[in-house]
Design a protein around this motif. Structure first.
Motif, PDB file in Angstrom:
ATOM      1  N   UNK A 188       3.593 -19.603 -22.352  1.00 39.55           N
ATOM      2  CA  UNK A 188       5.007 -19.604 -22.002  1.00 39.55           C
ATOM      3  C   UNK A 188       5.250 -20.561 -20.836  1.00 39.55           C
ATOM      4  N   UNK A 189       6.374 -21.265 -20.898  1.00 39.72           N
ATOM      5  CA  UNK A 189       6.736 -22.180 -19.820  1.00 39.72           C
ATOM      6  C   UNK A 189       7.664 -21.526 -18.808  1.00 39.72           C
ATOM      7  N   UNK A 190       8.399 -20.511 -19.244  1.00 38.26           N
ATOM      8  CA  UNK A 190       9.321 -19.811 -18.357  1.00 38.26           C
ATOM      9  C   UNK A 190       9.163 -18.299 -18.532  1.00 38.26           C
ATOM     10  N   UNK A 191       9.512 -17.556 -17.488  1.00 36.63           N
ATOM     11  CA  UNK A 191       9.463 -16.097 -17.554  1.00 36.63           C
ATOM     12  C   UNK A 191      10.719 -15.534 -16.906  1.00 36.63           C
ATOM     13  N   UNK A 192      11.175 -14.358 -17.347  1.00 40.11           N
ATOM     14  CA  UNK A 192      12.318 -13.711 -16.703  1.00 40.11           C
ATOM     15  C   UNK A 192      11.905 -13.107 -15.369  1.00 40.11           C
ATOM     16  N   UNK A 193      12.709 -13.327 -14.331  1.00 38.48           N
ATOM     17  CA  UNK A 193      12.384 -12.824 -13.006  1.00 38.48           C
ATOM     18  C   UNK A 193      13.610 -12.208 -12.353  1.00 38.48           C
ATOM     19  N   UNK A 194      13.373 -11.369 -11.367  1.00 35.32           N
ATOM     20  CA  UNK A 194      14.407 -10.893 -10.459  1.00 35.32           C
ATOM     21  C   UNK A 194      13.980 -11.325  -9.070  1.00 35.32           C
ATOM     22  N   UNK A 195      14.857 -12.031  -8.387  1.00 34.82           N
ATOM     23  CA  UNK A 195      14.546 -12.575  -7.070  1.00 34.82           C
ATOM     24  C   UNK A 195      15.164 -11.672  -6.010  1.00 34.82           C
ATOM     25  N   UNK A 196      14.345 -11.240  -5.053  1.00 33.83           N
ATOM     26  CA  UNK A 196      14.830 -10.387  -3.986  1.00 33.83           C
ATOM     27  C   UNK A 196      14.279 -10.863  -2.641  1.00 33.83           C
ATOM     28  N   UNK A 197      15.116 -10.744  -1.617  1.00 31.15           N
ATOM     29  CA  UNK A 197      14.702 -11.054  -0.249  1.00 31.15           C
ATOM     30  C   UNK A 197      14.083  -9.794   0.355  1.00 31.15           C
TER      31      UNK A 197
ATOM     32  N   UNK B  43       9.731 -10.039 -13.968  1.00 36.48           N
ATOM     33  CA  UNK B  43       8.784 -10.068 -12.858  1.00 36.48           C
ATOM     34  C   UNK B  43       9.572 -10.108 -11.559  1.00 36.48           C
ATOM     35  N   UNK B  44       9.145  -9.347 -10.566  1.00 29.72           N
ATOM     36  CA  UNK B  44       9.831  -9.321  -9.277  1.00 29.72           C
ATOM     37  C   UNK B  44       9.185 -10.343  -8.343  1.00 29.72           C
ATOM     38  N   UNK B  45       9.999 -11.254  -7.798  1.00 27.60           N
ATOM     39  CA  UNK B  45       9.501 -12.297  -6.900  1.00 27.60           C
ATOM     40  C   UNK B  45      10.389 -12.365  -5.660  1.00 27.60           C
TER      41      UNK B  45
ATOM     42  N   UNK C 285      24.235 -13.107 -15.517  1.00 30.81           N
ATOM     43  CA  UNK C 285      25.093 -12.340 -14.637  1.00 30.81           C
ATOM     44  C   UNK C 285      24.578 -10.960 -14.290  1.00 30.81           C
ATOM     45  N   UNK C 286      23.351 -10.604 -14.652  1.00 32.57           N
ATOM     46  CA  UNK C 286      22.846  -9.268 -14.312  1.00 32.57           C
ATOM     47  C   UNK C 286      21.703  -9.322 -13.317  1.00 32.57           C
ATOM     48  N   UNK C 287      21.506 -10.471 -12.671  1.00 32.83           N
ATOM     49  CA  UNK C 287      20.467 -10.616 -11.668  1.00 32.83           C
ATOM     50  C   UNK C 287      19.158 -11.114 -12.215  1.00 32.83           C
TER      51      UNK C 287
END
Length: 295
Positions: free
Chosen positions: A104-113, A75-77, A32-34
């Motif tokens: 690692x199989x997964x990483x924390x990301x923040x998705x932005x348009x 990571x910003x994607x 819930x924090x993006x």
């Protein structure tokens, strides 16, 4: 580019776009924090990332850290324009590479348009703030923003958070011969060495002399100045003796020299003439340019 709101927002760096996100462990991603989790194979590198060189030893250190503690910053994607199941890196490629090396199989990301311009701005801002770009990568990134999106040097200085003289001096590195640029990319020459070479009459020969002799930036600057002076002397000696200048011309030369703090020569002819201003450093050139632009 005159959008002051855009400049102000992006000039603060990544926090302006993704918020002030505290460090997190890869195994504890709050909901819930993006911040989301993505499989590493769903993420692709950006072809426009200004950073091209990743030092193996630094990447290995980060890999060991991630293997032990996880990815501490997301990571910003952005969504890929060519594949709905993929995301393109905006910032954090070194973390993404190290995460793969760490298994690692997964990483924390923040998705932005974000559009291409914002993506490039953010990539440059993050790398410059972290000192991750070598000087040539930084120069090419600035040039890309100017060529593709119409930035001026003043725009870049505001957005990147650097002085205008820093931007101007960094952009001049692209004038160096390709093999000298490669020395900078490889770390054989520092940005300070490279700036000294810009005004050298034979930058390639001087670059080899700097590397072979392990010369300091100050020593490189002195050599470049001596080369320039030697060429000036040769040029003057091959010219026919010039007629003596009249008192008015000499007085004007002195007045301009005192005003600029640089040597000024006036070659006045019956119809027109030319003014020659001699400088030794890029800072002196930048000062002259700023004086002319402020008129």
């Amino acid at each position: 580019m005159n959008d002051k709101n855009t400049n102000s927002r992006l000039g603060r760096g990544l926090a302006a776009l993704i918020g002030d996100v505290p460090p997190i462990e890869a195994t504890r991603v709050p909901s819930g924090d993006g911040i989301r989790r993505l499989p590493v194979e769903f993420i692709v590198a950006s072809p426009n990332n200004p950073r091209r060189h990743f030092a193996p030893e630094e990447l290995e250190d980060l890999t060991n850290s991630i293997r032990e503690k996880g990815v501490m910053q997301p990571i910003l994607v952005r969504p890929s324009a060519v594949d709905p199941d993929q995301y393109e890196l905006v910032a954090g490629e070194r973390r993404w590479r190290a995460a793969q090396r760490a298994g690692l199989h997964e990483v924390p990301v923040i998705i932005r348009e974000v559009d291409d311009r914002e993506a490039l701005e953010l990539a440059i801002i993050e790398n410059v703030q972290r000192s991750d770009l070598n000087s040539l990568e930084e120069s090419k990134g600035y040039d890309q923003l100017m060529q593709q999106f119409g930035y001026t040097q003043a725009d870049l200085a505001q957005v990147i958070g650097k002085s205008r003289s820093h931007v101007a001096n960094t952009l001049r590195l692209m004038k160096l011969p390709a093999n000298v640029q490669q020395y900078v990319t490889d770390g054989a020459l520092s940005a300070g060495h490279a700036r000294a070479l810009i005004t050298a009459t034979n930058p390639e020969a001087l670059a080899r002399r700097i590397i072979d002799g392990g010369l300091s930036v100050r020593e490189a600057e002195n050599l470049a100045q001596k080369q320039a002076q030697a060429n000036d002397d040769v040029g003057h000696s091959t010219k026919a003796a010039k007629a003596a200048k009249d008192a008015d011309t000499l007085a004007l030369e002195k007045s301009l020299s005192d005003l600029l703090g640089l040597k000024v020569a006036i070659d006045h002819k019956e119809r027109g003439g030319k003014i020659e201003i001699k400088y030794r450093t890029l800072e002196q050139l930048d000062d002259v340019c700023q004086r002319l632009q402020s008129r």
